[in-house]
Design a protein around this motif. Structure first.
Motif, PDB file in Angstrom:
ATOM      1  N   UNK A  11      -2.210  -6.120   2.467  1.00 45.77           N
ATOM      2  CA  UNK A  11      -1.883  -6.068   1.158  1.00 45.77           C
ATOM      3  C   UNK A  11      -1.475  -4.479   0.973  1.00 45.77           C
ATOM      4  N   UNK A  12      -2.039  -3.577   1.584  1.00 45.18           N
ATOM      5  CA  UNK A  12      -1.868  -2.199   1.450  1.00 45.18           C
ATOM      6  C   UNK A  12      -0.414  -2.108   2.064  1.00 45.18           C
ATOM      7  N   UNK A  13      -0.259  -2.423   3.077  1.00 49.56           N
ATOM      8  CA  UNK A  13       1.118  -2.274   3.823  1.00 49.56           C
ATOM      9  C   UNK A  13       2.203  -3.001   2.999  1.00 49.56           C
ATOM     10  N   UNK A  14       2.087  -3.914   2.335  1.00 49.33           N
ATOM     11  CA  UNK A  14       3.333  -4.298   1.416  1.00 49.33           C
ATOM     12  C   UNK A  14       3.240  -3.553   0.150  1.00 49.33           C
ATOM     13  N   UNK A  15       2.244  -2.780  -0.336  1.00 50.87           N
ATOM     14  CA  UNK A  15       2.392  -1.994  -1.465  1.00 50.87           C
ATOM     15  C   UNK A  15       3.081  -0.602  -0.903  1.00 50.87           C
ATOM     16  N   UNK A  16       2.637  -0.405   0.211  1.00 53.07           N
ATOM     17  CA  UNK A  16       3.309   1.044   0.604  1.00 53.07           C
ATOM     18  C   UNK A  16       4.912   0.863   0.881  1.00 53.07           C
ATOM     19  N   UNK A  21      10.594   1.464  -1.101  1.00 57.07           N
ATOM     20  CA  UNK A  21      11.755   1.049  -1.612  1.00 57.07           C
ATOM     21  C   UNK A  21      12.086   1.531  -2.942  1.00 57.07           C
ATOM     22  N   UNK A  22      11.269   1.669  -3.790  1.00 58.11           N
ATOM     23  CA  UNK A  22      11.439   2.185  -5.187  1.00 58.11           C
ATOM     24  C   UNK A  22      11.723   3.573  -4.972  1.00 58.11           C
TER      25      UNK A  22
END
Length: 129
Positions: A11-16, A21-22
């Protein structure tokens, strides 16, 4: 099964990745803004607002002329209304006098004699035909 720590890491990897991207999108937007000619934009906005002020001033002058013309027409129409009211009052009083005179003439004894003579003349004229 995947234990809790591996799941949190995913989950942390997806958030990073989402943050990266942003950040990339934000950097592209900042570069586009830096390339924009702010000074030209501000000058154009100042010029357009000055033109808008001039148009508004011209509209105020035109409308003030219209207001004065309407005020003059209104005062003239009020004067005409008062004059017509006076004239209609005079006409009403004249009509009342005429009606009163006709009633007095009809009430006079000679009017009865005249009406009898008139009917007699009409009957003789019919008889002659």
């Amino acid at each position: 099964m995947i234990d809790m720590s591996n799941m949190l890491n995913a989950v942390l990897m997806l958030l990073c990745i989402a943050v990266l991207v942003q950040t990339a999108r934000l950097m592209r937007s900042i570069k586009a803004i830096r390339g924009t000619d702010f000074k030209g934009t501000i000058v154009a906005l100042d010029k357009s607002s000055e033109e808008a002020r001039q148009v508004i001033q011209e509209m105020k002058e035109a409308l003030s002329g219209c207001v004065l013309a309407n005020k003059l027409a209104l005062s003239k129409s009020q004067d005409l209304r008062d004059e017509l009211s006076f004239m209609s009052d005079l006409a009403n009083s004249s009509a009342d006098r005429v009606i009163e005179a006709v009633e007095q003439a009809n009430a006079h004894p000679l009017s009865q004699v005249v009406s009898q003579l008139k009917t007699e003349i009409e009957t003789r004229q019919k008889a002659d035909l």
